[in-house]
Write a protein that holds these residues in place. Structure first.
Motif, PDB file in Angstrom:
ATOM      1  N   MET A 122      10.061   5.021 -11.706  1.00 44.07           N
ATOM      2  CA  MET A 122       9.708   4.676 -12.695  1.00 44.07           C
ATOM      3  C   MET A 122       7.926   4.214 -12.423  1.00 44.07           C
ATOM      4  O   MET A 122       7.217   4.402 -13.546  1.00 44.07           O
ATOM      5  CB  MET A 122      10.406   3.559 -13.497  1.00 44.07           C
ATOM      6  N   MET A 123       7.743   3.474 -11.365  1.00 44.25           N
ATOM      7  CA  MET A 123       6.313   3.134 -11.185  1.00 44.25           C
ATOM      8  C   MET A 123       5.636   4.352 -11.088  1.00 44.25           C
ATOM      9  O   MET A 123       4.401   4.440 -11.295  1.00 44.25           O
ATOM     10  CB  MET A 123       6.398   2.221 -10.046  1.00 44.25           C
ATOM     11  N   ILE A 124       6.108   5.292 -10.420  1.00 56.21           N
ATOM     12  CA  ILE A 124       5.327   6.512 -10.041  1.00 56.21           C
ATOM     13  C   ILE A 124       4.884   7.045 -11.458  1.00 56.21           C
ATOM     14  O   ILE A 124       3.904   7.683 -11.866  1.00 56.21           O
ATOM     15  CB  ILE A 124       5.936   7.511  -9.054  1.00 56.21           C
ATOM     16  N   VAL A 125       5.890   7.294 -12.419  1.00 55.71           N
ATOM     17  CA  VAL A 125       5.686   7.774 -13.895  1.00 55.71           C
ATOM     18  C   VAL A 125       4.512   6.987 -14.480  1.00 55.71           C
ATOM     19  O   VAL A 125       3.646   7.534 -15.109  1.00 55.71           O
ATOM     20  CB  VAL A 125       6.856   7.871 -14.334  1.00 55.71           C
ATOM     21  N   ALA A 126       4.856   5.679 -14.267  1.00 54.16           N
ATOM     22  CA  ALA A 126       3.816   4.677 -14.759  1.00 54.16           C
ATOM     23  C   ALA A 126       2.379   5.034 -14.417  1.00 54.16           C
ATOM     24  O   ALA A 126       1.481   4.988 -15.012  1.00 54.16           O
ATOM     25  CB  ALA A 126       4.139   3.175 -14.613  1.00 54.16           C
ATOM     26  N   LEU A 127       2.423   4.930 -12.748  1.00 48.15           N
ATOM     27  CA  LEU A 127       1.019   5.193 -12.321  1.00 48.15           C
ATOM     28  C   LEU A 127       0.642   6.507 -12.930  1.00 48.15           C
ATOM     29  O   LEU A 127      -0.849   6.784 -13.157  1.00 48.15           O
ATOM     30  CB  LEU A 127       1.286   5.298 -10.987  1.00 48.15           C
ATOM     31  N   THR A 145       0.871  -1.162  -0.068  1.00 52.45           N
ATOM     32  CA  THR A 145      -0.024   0.005   0.123  1.00 52.45           C
ATOM     33  C   THR A 145       0.888   1.232  -0.080  1.00 52.45           C
ATOM     34  O   THR A 145       0.305   2.007   0.143  1.00 52.45           O
ATOM     35  CB  THR A 145      -0.747  -0.014   1.235  1.00 52.45           C
ATOM     36  N   GLY A 146       2.211   1.128  -0.064  1.00 54.04           N
ATOM     37  CA  GLY A 146       3.210   1.953  -0.158  1.00 54.04           C
ATOM     38  C   GLY A 146       2.837   3.318  -1.193  1.00 54.04           C
ATOM     39  O   GLY A 146       3.544   4.188  -1.176  1.00 54.04           O
ATOM     40  N   LEU A 147       2.447   3.018  -2.459  1.00 53.09           N
ATOM     41  CA  LEU A 147       1.945   3.983  -3.342  1.00 53.09           C
ATOM     42  C   LEU A 147       0.499   4.455  -3.640  1.00 53.09           C
ATOM     43  O   LEU A 147       0.170   5.214  -4.307  1.00 53.09           O
ATOM     44  CB  LEU A 147       2.618   3.377  -4.769  1.00 53.09           C
ATOM     45  N   LEU A 148      -0.204   4.169  -2.405  1.00 54.49           N
ATOM     46  CA  LEU A 148      -1.482   4.777  -2.341  1.00 54.49           C
ATOM     47  C   LEU A 148      -1.548   6.234  -2.505  1.00 54.49           C
ATOM     48  O   LEU A 148      -2.917   6.857  -3.020  1.00 54.49           O
ATOM     49  CB  LEU A 148      -2.214   4.045  -1.246  1.00 54.49           C
ATOM     50  N   TRP A 149      -0.542   6.989  -1.821  1.00 53.37           N
ATOM     51  CA  TRP A 149      -0.585   8.126  -1.895  1.00 53.37           C
ATOM     52  C   TRP A 149      -0.716   8.818  -3.361  1.00 53.37           C
ATOM     53  O   TRP A 149      -1.197  10.001  -3.457  1.00 53.37           O
ATOM     54  CB  TRP A 149       0.579   8.932  -1.047  1.00 53.37           C
ATOM     55  N   VAL A 170     -11.848  -9.844   0.903  1.00 47.47           N
ATOM     56  CA  VAL A 170     -10.507 -10.184   1.390  1.00 47.47           C
ATOM     57  C   VAL A 170     -10.099  -9.466   2.656  1.00 47.47           C
ATOM     58  O   VAL A 170     -10.923  -8.555   3.030  1.00 47.47           O
ATOM     59  CB  VAL A 170      -9.398 -10.089   0.217  1.00 47.47           C
ATOM     60  N   GLN A 171      -9.328  -9.765   3.380  1.00 47.57           N
ATOM     61  CA  GLN A 171      -8.638  -9.041   4.674  1.00 47.57           C
ATOM     62  C   GLN A 171      -7.940  -8.080   4.295  1.00 47.57           C
ATOM     63  O   GLN A 171      -6.833  -8.333   3.738  1.00 47.57           O
ATOM     64  CB  GLN A 171      -8.184 -10.117   5.615  1.00 47.57           C
ATOM     65  N   VAL A 172      -8.061  -6.795   4.999  1.00 49.48           N
ATOM     66  CA  VAL A 172      -7.402  -5.674   4.497  1.00 49.48           C
ATOM     67  C   VAL A 172      -6.975  -4.928   5.990  1.00 49.48           C
ATOM     68  O   VAL A 172      -8.143  -4.870   6.623  1.00 49.48           O
ATOM     69  CB  VAL A 172      -8.213  -4.503   3.552  1.00 49.48           C
ATOM     70  N   GLN A 173      -5.681  -4.595   5.868  1.00 52.32           N
ATOM     71  CA  GLN A 173      -5.578  -3.872   7.078  1.00 52.32           C
ATOM     72  C   GLN A 173      -5.796  -2.324   6.960  1.00 52.32           C
ATOM     73  O   GLN A 173      -4.992  -1.435   6.428  1.00 52.32           O
ATOM     74  CB  GLN A 173      -4.065  -3.962   7.435  1.00 52.32           C
ATOM     75  N   TRP A 174      -6.958  -1.841   7.242  1.00 43.55           N
ATOM     76  CA  TRP A 174      -7.389  -0.581   6.734  1.00 43.55           C
ATOM     77  C   TRP A 174      -6.656   0.553   7.676  1.00 43.55           C
ATOM     78  O   TRP A 174      -6.355   1.866   6.989  1.00 43.55           O
ATOM     79  CB  TRP A 174      -9.000  -0.519   6.995  1.00 43.55           C
ATOM     80  N   ALA A 175      -6.239   0.290   8.583  1.00 45.41           N
ATOM     81  CA  ALA A 175      -5.204   1.303   9.399  1.00 45.41           C
ATOM     82  C   ALA A 175      -4.110   1.654   8.678  1.00 45.41           C
ATOM     83  O   ALA A 175      -3.572   2.698   8.350  1.00 45.41           O
ATOM     84  CB  ALA A 175      -5.019   0.748  10.696  1.00 45.41           C
ATOM     85  N   GLN A 176      -3.493   0.646   8.276  1.00 47.28           N
ATOM     86  CA  GLN A 176      -2.305   0.775   7.251  1.00 47.28           C
ATOM     87  C   GLN A 176      -2.591   1.403   6.000  1.00 47.28           C
ATOM     88  O   GLN A 176      -1.716   2.240   5.678  1.00 47.28           O
ATOM     89  CB  GLN A 176      -1.724  -0.729   6.967  1.00 47.28           C
ATOM     90  N   VAL A 177      -3.605   1.051   5.388  1.00 45.59           N
ATOM     91  CA  VAL A 177      -4.114   1.695   4.254  1.00 45.59           C
ATOM     92  C   VAL A 177      -4.295   3.212   4.320  1.00 45.59           C
ATOM     93  O   VAL A 177      -3.697   3.801   3.591  1.00 45.59           O
ATOM     94  CB  VAL A 177      -5.538   1.049   3.663  1.00 45.59           C
ATOM     95  N   VAL A 199      -2.239   8.871   3.056  1.00 44.43           N
ATOM     96  CA  VAL A 199      -1.917  10.158   3.253  1.00 44.43           C
ATOM     97  C   VAL A 199      -0.292  10.582   3.703  1.00 44.43           C
ATOM     98  O   VAL A 199       0.386  11.707   3.743  1.00 44.43           O
ATOM     99  CB  VAL A 199      -2.657  10.817   4.641  1.00 44.43           C
ATOM    100  N   ILE A 200       0.488   9.624   4.089  1.00 47.32           N
ATOM    101  CA  ILE A 200       1.947   9.841   4.306  1.00 47.32           C
ATOM    102  C   ILE A 200       2.697   8.865   3.240  1.00 47.32           C
ATOM    103  O   ILE A 200       2.623   7.516   3.313  1.00 47.32           O
ATOM    104  CB  ILE A 200       2.449   9.211   5.849  1.00 47.32           C
ATOM    105  N   PRO A 201       3.432   9.615   2.590  1.00 48.75           N
ATOM    106  CA  PRO A 201       4.106   8.968   1.391  1.00 48.75           C
ATOM    107  C   PRO A 201       5.351   8.147   2.155  1.00 48.75           C
ATOM    108  O   PRO A 201       5.900   8.525   2.939  1.00 48.75           O
ATOM    109  CB  PRO A 201       4.709   9.959   0.626  1.00 48.75           C
ATOM    110  N   LYS A 202       5.690   6.848   1.399  1.00 42.86           N
ATOM    111  CA  LYS A 202       6.891   6.159   1.866  1.00 42.86           C
ATOM    112  C   LYS A 202       7.737   6.093   0.477  1.00 42.86           C
ATOM    113  O   LYS A 202       7.769   5.645  -0.599  1.00 42.86           O
ATOM    114  CB  LYS A 202       6.549   4.677   2.038  1.00 42.86           C
ATOM    115  N   LEU A 203       8.512   7.619   0.493  1.00 48.88           N
ATOM    116  CA  LEU A 203       9.490   7.701  -0.783  1.00 48.88           C
ATOM    117  C   LEU A 203      10.705   6.850  -0.733  1.00 48.88           C
ATOM    118  O   LEU A 203      11.181   6.394   0.533  1.00 48.88           O
ATOM    119  CB  LEU A 203      10.010   9.097  -0.791  1.00 48.88           C
ATOM    120  N   GLN A 204      10.947   6.417  -1.834  1.00 49.57           N
ATOM    121  CA  GLN A 204      12.237   5.502  -1.980  1.00 49.57           C
ATOM    122  C   GLN A 204      12.935   6.227  -3.095  1.00 49.57           C
ATOM    123  O   GLN A 204      12.368   6.611  -4.301  1.00 49.57           O
ATOM    124  CB  GLN A 204      11.851   4.165  -2.500  1.00 49.57           C
TER     125      GLN A 204
END
Length: 421
Positions: free
Chosen positions: A187-192, A41-45, A163-170, A175-180
């Protein structure tokens, strides 16, 4: 009661909702699923970030079409250098054809998984069906079909709640990006972003506003009529883009909650994602996912092929429009047929559809930057828009989208260059 209201709702929504739904095509589903499988869920932002920019640029595209009575390429032909327009149209046609190939392949594979048979046979059948829809079904009858197909995207909302989803993590990752700081991440961000803010959607929505004008059988109308239509355009675009990004959100959540958690980090197609979900999420979730691929493909392939045809025809000043009979706009319909046939034919080659799709999304991300800048300049010119230039909020978010897309592209190229050195 709700079901009785759906036909009324579909009569009142316009090109914006169809545009938003077409954004979640099988190739988009594959990209969103791959993002979830690879980064959880790291790119949901990115869904949250892209929404206001997506709304702004699609609103600008639709306003240009409604106010000028001409599509994006026709306006660019009048106000930008010809070399720029031809380069943009060429890259758009290439990216759209690759997208068509990936979408038709995914539809064929999804139907094969569901009912058996040869995926190539199914792919050819879908290619023929989509061509016939565009060539022989006039716009006034095609538009309702496309609107009904948008409802199938709710399959991905239903699938998430199976399915089982960890909504707190979602919520945290939304709202808080996990930048790498890696090339794969950017490239995945550009693709998205290239999948979400796609150039073909600019061309499609503007051209559909022109088609709506033609259906009325009148000119641009009085100032009051234009303002009324622009209110409808605004409402329609907001609904369509919220809908599009909400579906993207649920697909990424599904990929993160099921595939990433199970250690499946590489998805080669939307159909493979459906197959991987089957043992992990159950047959019903699989059926929803696979059925959604087929329905959204039937929606998206005509949008992809037609937007390419609109762009080429407008760039050369040819007669165009899905409401015209094929013999009235032979070259326009020829582009539709060629793009669909070439896209279908690519599925019979050794080209990896997922790699081609990935690079298509990257091309879309790169091409979107200059086209968005061109649209924003057109939308701010009184010589083009008269009294209906873009408002301050749309202008800020539109140019903000140009900056965000440009920054992501620069970061991608920066990491690619650093890796090469």
């Amino acid at each position: 009661m709700l079901l009785n209201r759906i036909p009324s709702f579909l009569r009142h929504v316009g090109p914006g909702v169809v545009t938003g739904a077409a954004d979640d095509d099988p190739s988009g589903i594959a990209t969103y699923t791959q993002a979830g499988a690879q980064f959880g869920t790291g790119l949901l932002w990115t869904v949250f970030l892209s929404l206001p920019f997506m709304i702004a640029i699609q609103l600008v595209s639709a306003r240009i079409g409604r106010v000028t009575g001409k599509g994006v390429a026709a306006n660019l032909r009048e106000h930008t250098p010809r070399a720029f327009l031809m380069a943009m149209v060429f890259l758009l046609v290439v990216a759209n054809t690759i997208n068509i190939a990936a979408d038709i392949a995914a539809m064929g594979e999804a139907l094969q998984l569901a009912v058996g048979g040869g995926d190539h046979f199914h792919a050819v059948a879908f290619g023929v069906i989509t061509v016939l829809l565009q060539v022989f079904v006039p716009y006034r009858k095609l538009a309702p079909i496309l609107k009904w197909l948008t409802l199938f995207l709710f399959a991905y909302v239903i699938a998430v709640f199976l399915v089982q989803v960890q909504w707190a993590q979602v919520l945290h990752d939304l709202v808080i990006p996990k930048l790498q700081w890696t090339s794969g991440y950017w490239m995945m961000i550009v693709a998205l972003l290239g999948t979400t803010i796609s150039p073909y959607l600019f061309f499609w929505q503007a051209s559909q506003e022109v088609e709506e004008l033609r259906l009325k059988g009148a000119g641009h109308g009085s100032e009051q009529e234009v303002r009324r239509d622009l209110r409808r355009v605004k409402r329609d675009t907001y609904i369509g883009m919220f809908f599009s990004n909400a579906i993207a959100f649920f697909i990424m959540v599904l990929g993160g909650a099921v595939l990433y958690t199970a250690g499946i980090h590489d998805v080669t197609s939307a159909a493979q994602a459906a197959q991987a979900l089957r043992p992990l999420a159950g047959d019903f979730a699989f059926a929803l996912f696979a059925g959604g691929i087929i329905a959204t493909g039937l929606l998206a392939v005509p949008v992809l092929a037609s937007s390419a045809a609109y762009a080429v025809a407008e760039a050369f000043g040819w007669p165009e429009g899905l409401e015209r009979h094929w013999y009235e706009a032979k070259r326009f319909y020829a582009i539709i047929v060629i793009a669909t046939v070439v896209g279908t034919g690519m599925d019979f080659t050794s080209i990896d559809p997922m790699k081609a799709l990935y690079w298509s999304a990257v091309i879309n991300g790169v091409v979107a930057v200059p086209i968005m800048a061109g649209l924003m300049m057109l939308a701010g010119r009184k010589s083009v828009m008269g009294k209906f230039t873009s408002g301050l909020k749309t202008t800020w978010f539109g140019w903000g989208g140009v900056v965000v897309m440009g920054f992501a592209v620069l970061m991608m190229f920066r990491d690619v260059v650093l890796q090469a050195l």
